[in-house]
Design an enzyme around this catalytic site. Structure first.
Site, PDB file in Angstrom:
ATOM      1  N   THR A   1       0.824  -1.207   0.000  1.00  0.00           N
ATOM      2  CA  THR A   1       0.000   0.000   0.000  1.00  0.00           C
ATOM      3  C   THR A   1       0.858   1.257   0.000  1.00  0.00           C
ATOM      4  O   THR A   1       0.462   2.294  -0.530  1.00  0.00           O
ATOM      5  CB  THR A   1      -0.941  -0.008   1.217  1.00  0.00           C
ATOM      6  OG1 THR A   1      -1.698  -1.232   1.205  1.00  0.00           O
ATOM      7  CG2 THR A   1      -1.908   1.163   1.195  1.00  0.00           C
TER       8      THR A   1
ATOM      9  N   TYR B   1       4.813 -12.293   5.355  1.00  0.00           N
ATOM     10  CA  TYR B   1       3.746 -11.729   4.537  1.00  0.00           C
ATOM     11  C   TYR B   1       3.427 -12.741   3.436  1.00  0.00           C
ATOM     12  O   TYR B   1       4.192 -12.886   2.479  1.00  0.00           O
ATOM     13  CB  TYR B   1       4.229 -10.392   3.961  1.00  0.00           C
ATOM     14  CG  TYR B   1       3.235  -9.572   3.179  1.00  0.00           C
ATOM     15  CD1 TYR B   1       1.901  -9.929   3.029  1.00  0.00           C
ATOM     16  CD2 TYR B   1       3.658  -8.385   2.579  1.00  0.00           C
ATOM     17  CE1 TYR B   1       1.025  -9.142   2.307  1.00  0.00           C
ATOM     18  CE2 TYR B   1       2.787  -7.591   1.854  1.00  0.00           C
ATOM     19  CZ  TYR B   1       1.475  -7.973   1.713  1.00  0.00           C
ATOM     20  OH  TYR B   1       0.621  -7.195   0.986  1.00  0.00           O
TER      21      TYR B   1
ATOM     22  N   LYS C   1       1.110 -12.104   8.135  1.00  0.00           N
ATOM     23  CA  LYS C   1       0.079 -11.323   7.451  1.00  0.00           C
ATOM     24  C   LYS C   1      -0.525 -12.247   6.412  1.00  0.00           C
ATOM     25  O   LYS C   1       0.125 -12.619   5.422  1.00  0.00           O
ATOM     26  CB  LYS C   1       0.643 -10.068   6.786  1.00  0.00           C
ATOM     27  CG  LYS C   1      -0.446  -9.258   6.073  1.00  0.00           C
ATOM     28  CD  LYS C   1       0.077  -8.007   5.393  1.00  0.00           C
ATOM     29  CE  LYS C   1      -1.076  -7.273   4.697  1.00  0.00           C
ATOM     30  NZ  LYS C   1      -0.627  -6.053   3.983  1.00  0.00           N
TER      31      LYS C   1
ATOM     32  N   ILE D   1      -3.969  -6.118   9.228  1.00  0.00           N
ATOM     33  CA  ILE D   1      -3.192  -5.075   8.551  1.00  0.00           C
ATOM     34  C   ILE D   1      -4.058  -4.657   7.382  1.00  0.00           C
ATOM     35  O   ILE D   1      -4.131  -5.352   6.370  1.00  0.00           O
ATOM     36  CB  ILE D   1      -1.828  -5.606   8.084  1.00  0.00           C
ATOM     37  CG1 ILE D   1      -1.044  -6.175   9.274  1.00  0.00           C
ATOM     38  CG2 ILE D   1      -1.026  -4.505   7.397  1.00  0.00           C
ATOM     39  CD1 ILE D   1       0.214  -6.921   8.875  1.00  0.00           C
TER      40      ILE D   1
END
Length: 285
Positions: free
Chosen positions: A46, A133, A161, A201
């Site tokens: 992001t 992640y 994540k 998240i």
């Protein structure tokens, strides 16, 4: 249980005329802190980290650390050149951060043994906790369940994540007791929290942030009917956030709030007029 609980925001990187807008960044981060987020994640997907030089990434991290206590800041650490990545990791770790958010190396698609070796190498070189992640649709690397469980058994890998899209893997992680799960798919946040995820998240939590925090607290306090109602109020916002590639819709919403501009780095493009119109309708309710 790790320190990574609650709603974490993977903060966007504002730009002005192609350069990082540090004034806008500080304004946005201060705004998010006022909404009681658990912490800030810097230089993530992001945050357009792939469009930032290593020097720029460190500059963004330093700017955030001026405002946010170190135990509430996580730095994204991504790359497919392992030697260069480890060198950059050593630079990051000269700063006081709570942890590192690390995806699999993109594009090269290592074997399962290669994935395990990569994450253990990064974790061995880290002086802070690591969040794995899992996002195969961006990296091209898919974890088999046994590989994932072997990786998170490392003492320094404390959370995942979870954007893997594999419920069986999610459940296995939750059942293992070795690692906390942070939901990374915003539309799955309520489900994940109810299953036992420790938080999320969430790019969507840039907007109506307090409602995301409330939903987390409601699930934590076993107020499930209330949390479900909060989630359904947030659902139109979450759907709009992902109408076009992230973070264009996020920046469009923040621009309407006067926090930053809509500018992204090419080849990313600003949100379309359709998204802007959708935001204007939603945010005026």
């Amino acid at each position: 249980m790790s320190a990574f609980q609650g709603i974490w925001v993977p903060v966007v990187t504002p730009f002005h005329d192609g350069a990082i807008d540090f004034v806008g960044l500080r304004r946005l981060v201060s705004h998010l802190l006022e909404k009681h987020v658990a912490g800030i994640m810097v230089c993530t997907t992001t945050g357009e980290a792939a469009s930032l030089s290593r020097h720029e990434q460190l500059a963004v991290l330093d700017a955030v650390l001026q405002l946010v206590p170190a135990h509430r800041v996580v730095m994204g650490l991504a790359g497919n050149n392992q030697l260069e990545l480890l060198q950059f990791q050593s630079e990051v770790l000269k700063r006081p951060v709570a942890g590192l958010l690390v995806p699999a190396p993109s594009y090269i698609r290592p074997s399962q043994a290669g994935l395990e070796s990569f994450f253990h190498t990064v974790a061995d070189a880290s002086s802070v906790p690591v969040i794995l992640y899992d996002i195969p649709y961006r990296t091209g690397a898919t974890f088999e369940q046994a590989t994932l469980l072997n990786i998170v058994a490392h003492e320094r890998i404390v959370a995942v994540k979870d954007c893997g899209g594999n419920l069986s893997n999610t459940l296995a992680l939750l059942a293992s007791g070795n690692v906390d799960v942070l939901c990374g798919e915003d539309i799955q946040v309520f489900n994940a929290l109810c299953l036992g995820a420790s938080g999320a998240i969430a790019a969507s939590a840039h907007v109506q942030t307090e409602q995301f925090v409330t939903m987390y607290q409601q699930v934590r306090d076993n107020q499930l009917a209330e949390a479900r109602a909060t989630f359904f109020r947030l659902l139109p916002l979450i759907e709009t956030m992902f109408m076009e590639p992230n973070p264009a819709p996020v920046k469009a919403a923040l621009a309407l709030d006067g926090l930053i501009s809509t500018e992204l780095r090419a080849p990313m493009q600003p949100a379309s007029q359709a998204v802007m119109a959708r935001w204007q309708a939603l945010l005026q309710r």
